[in-house]
Design a protein around this motif. Structure first.
Motif, PDB file in Angstrom:
ATOM      1  N   ARG A 178      39.751  22.163  46.115  1.00 27.87           N
ATOM      2  CA  ARG A 178      40.406  22.028  47.432  1.00 27.87           C
ATOM      3  C   ARG A 178      41.889  22.391  47.405  1.00 27.87           C
ATOM      4  NH1 ARG A 178      36.676  17.838  47.704  1.00 27.87           N
ATOM      5  NH2 ARG A 178      38.139  16.286  46.907  1.00 27.87           N
ATOM      6  N   GLN A 179      42.442  22.610  46.210  1.00 23.11           N
ATOM      7  CA  GLN A 179      43.819  23.095  46.155  1.00 23.11           C
ATOM      8  C   GLN A 179      43.832  24.604  46.409  1.00 23.11           C
ATOM      9  OE1 GLN A 179      45.293  21.720  42.287  1.00 23.11           O
ATOM     10  NE2 GLN A 179      46.506  20.156  43.349  1.00 23.11           N
ATOM     11  N   SER A 180      44.993  25.160  46.583  1.00 22.53           N
ATOM     12  CA  SER A 180      45.129  26.597  46.774  1.00 22.53           C
ATOM     13  C   SER A 180      45.818  27.218  45.566  1.00 22.53           C
ATOM     14  CB  SER A 180      45.913  26.897  48.044  1.00 22.53           C
ATOM     15  OG  SER A 180      47.168  26.291  47.995  1.00 22.53           O
ATOM     16  N   ARG A 205      37.726  31.795  52.463  1.00 27.99           N
ATOM     17  CA  ARG A 205      38.632  31.114  51.546  1.00 27.99           C
ATOM     18  C   ARG A 205      39.520  32.067  50.744  1.00 27.99           C
ATOM     19  NH1 ARG A 205      36.733  28.953  47.539  1.00 27.99           N
ATOM     20  NH2 ARG A 205      34.704  29.988  47.436  1.00 27.99           N
ATOM     21  N   PHE A 206      39.126  33.318  50.661  1.00 22.70           N
ATOM     22  CA  PHE A 206      39.892  34.303  49.892  1.00 22.70           C
ATOM     23  C   PHE A 206      40.650  35.223  50.852  1.00 22.70           C
ATOM     24  CE2 PHE A 206      38.168  34.328  45.418  1.00 22.70           C
ATOM     25  CZ  PHE A 206      37.322  33.253  45.561  1.00 22.70           C
ATOM     26  N   SER A 207      41.864  35.574  50.457  1.00 20.48           N
ATOM     27  CA  SER A 207      42.616  36.574  51.198  1.00 20.48           C
ATOM     28  C   SER A 207      43.422  37.403  50.205  1.00 20.48           C
ATOM     29  CB  SER A 207      43.548  35.927  52.221  1.00 20.48           C
ATOM     30  OG  SER A 207      44.533  35.143  51.568  1.00 20.48           O
ATOM     31  N   ALA A 208      43.695  38.626  50.583  1.00 16.88           N
ATOM     32  CA  ALA A 208      44.476  39.505  49.708  1.00 16.88           C
ATOM     33  C   ALA A 208      45.336  40.407  50.567  1.00 16.88           C
ATOM     34  CB  ALA A 208      43.566  40.328  48.805  1.00 16.88           C
ATOM     35  N   GLU A 209      46.470  40.750  50.022  1.00 20.87           N
ATOM     36  CA  GLU A 209      47.337  41.685  50.720  1.00 20.87           C
ATOM     37  C   GLU A 209      48.032  42.581  49.717  1.00 20.87           C
ATOM     38  OE1 GLU A 209      50.130  39.426  52.995  1.00 20.87           O
ATOM     39  OE2 GLU A 209      51.172  38.652  51.243  1.00 20.87           O
ATOM     40  N   GLN A 225      42.048  29.595  49.096  1.00 19.57           N
ATOM     41  CA  GLN A 225      42.421  28.367  49.787  1.00 19.57           C
ATOM     42  C   GLN A 225      41.319  27.936  50.728  1.00 19.57           C
ATOM     43  OE1 GLN A 225      45.980  28.736  52.167  1.00 19.57           O
ATOM     44  NE2 GLN A 225      46.127  26.534  52.531  1.00 19.57           N
ATOM     45  N   PRO A 226      40.635  26.814  50.485  1.00 18.17           N
ATOM     46  CA  PRO A 226      40.743  25.947  49.325  1.00 18.17           C
ATOM     47  C   PRO A 226      39.808  26.397  48.199  1.00 18.17           C
ATOM     48  CG  PRO A 226      39.231  24.994  50.897  1.00 18.17           C
ATOM     49  CD  PRO A 226      39.697  26.301  51.492  1.00 18.17           C
ATOM     50  N   ALA A 227      40.144  26.049  46.983  1.00 24.16           N
ATOM     51  CA  ALA A 227      39.317  26.466  45.846  1.00 24.16           C
ATOM     52  C   ALA A 227      38.100  25.568  45.695  1.00 24.16           C
ATOM     53  CB  ALA A 227      40.145  26.443  44.564  1.00 24.16           C
TER      54      ALA A 227
END
Lengths: 116, 111
Positions: A16-18, A64-68, A80-82
């Protein structure tokens, strides 16, 4: 020629942490990839960038996953969240081509994530 | 789903022997690549073979591709302890240039 740089090399977090991972590709490489490699398996592509545009993110769990990839150079991958099942090595790779496939990818050392 | 599947899953040989590992895939490909992964150097590209090629060499490595059987093989001749690693094939197929990795073959070369 400097290789693909990734940081951190290791990360331990609670569920639940990022968490965020950073990648700096080889200078001049337009294509950047993020892979997830679970123990005992081959790398699975999460997302591919061509410059700062997304080519393929069909296997990225977007809830929950993002990328840039700002300015078409460095990239960050965030979770976020793991969840426990996110425990894996996250590999970044770059290539000086990639739109038409069949070109060598250069991989970074990876970030080993453990979710407890 | 993963396109390429390596065989065997594990291989143990003595230094100086040859090691052969295979990769089978299900749909037509444009290119097939072999990579090596060990704890010291991470994932490293070895050889790329295109669908219109049948064989390629690089040092002690020989790769063959049989598109009629949808399979490729990687031969390492005169193996060394330093060849101990996992070996992966990665394919990209018609209509998609995204490389897909198999589960790999774990090779152990005993000195």
């Amino acid at each position: 020629e400097a290789g693909v740089a990734q940081s951190p090399r290791y990360k331990i977090i609670e569920k639940r942490q990022s968490v965020a991972f950073w990648c700096n590709p080889i200078s001049g490489h337009a294509t950047l990839y993020w892979y997830q490699q679970i123990l005992g398996q081959g790398p699975k592509l999460l997302i591919q960038f061509q410059n700062n545009g997304v080519v393929d993110d069909s296997q990225l769990p977007k809830d929950r996953f993002s990328a840039e990839r700002l300015k078409g150079v460095d990239s960050t991958l965030k979770i976020q969240p793991a969840k426990l099942e996110d425990s894996a090595v996250y590999l970044c790779a770059s290539s000086n081509r990639g739109g038409t496939g069949g070109y060598e990818q250069y991989f970074g050392p990876g970030t080993r994530l453990t979710v407890t | 789903s993963q396109q390429g599947e390596e065989d065997p899953q594990a291989l143990s040989i003595q230094e100086g022997e040859n090691a052969t590992m295979n990769c089978s895939y299900k749909t037509s490909i444009n290119n097939l690549q072999w990579y090596r992964q060990n704890s010291g150097r991470g994932l490293v590209h070895l050889i790329l073979i295109r669908s219109n090629e049948r064989e390629k060499h690089s040092g002690r490595l020989r790769v063959t591709l049989d598109t009629s059987k949808k399979s490729s093989s990687l031969l390492i001749t005169a193996s060394r302890a330093a060849d101990t690693a996992s070996y992966f094939c990665a394919t990209d197929g018609m209509g998609s240039y995204i490389p897909t990795f198999g589960r790999g073959t774990s090779l152990i070369v005993h000195p």
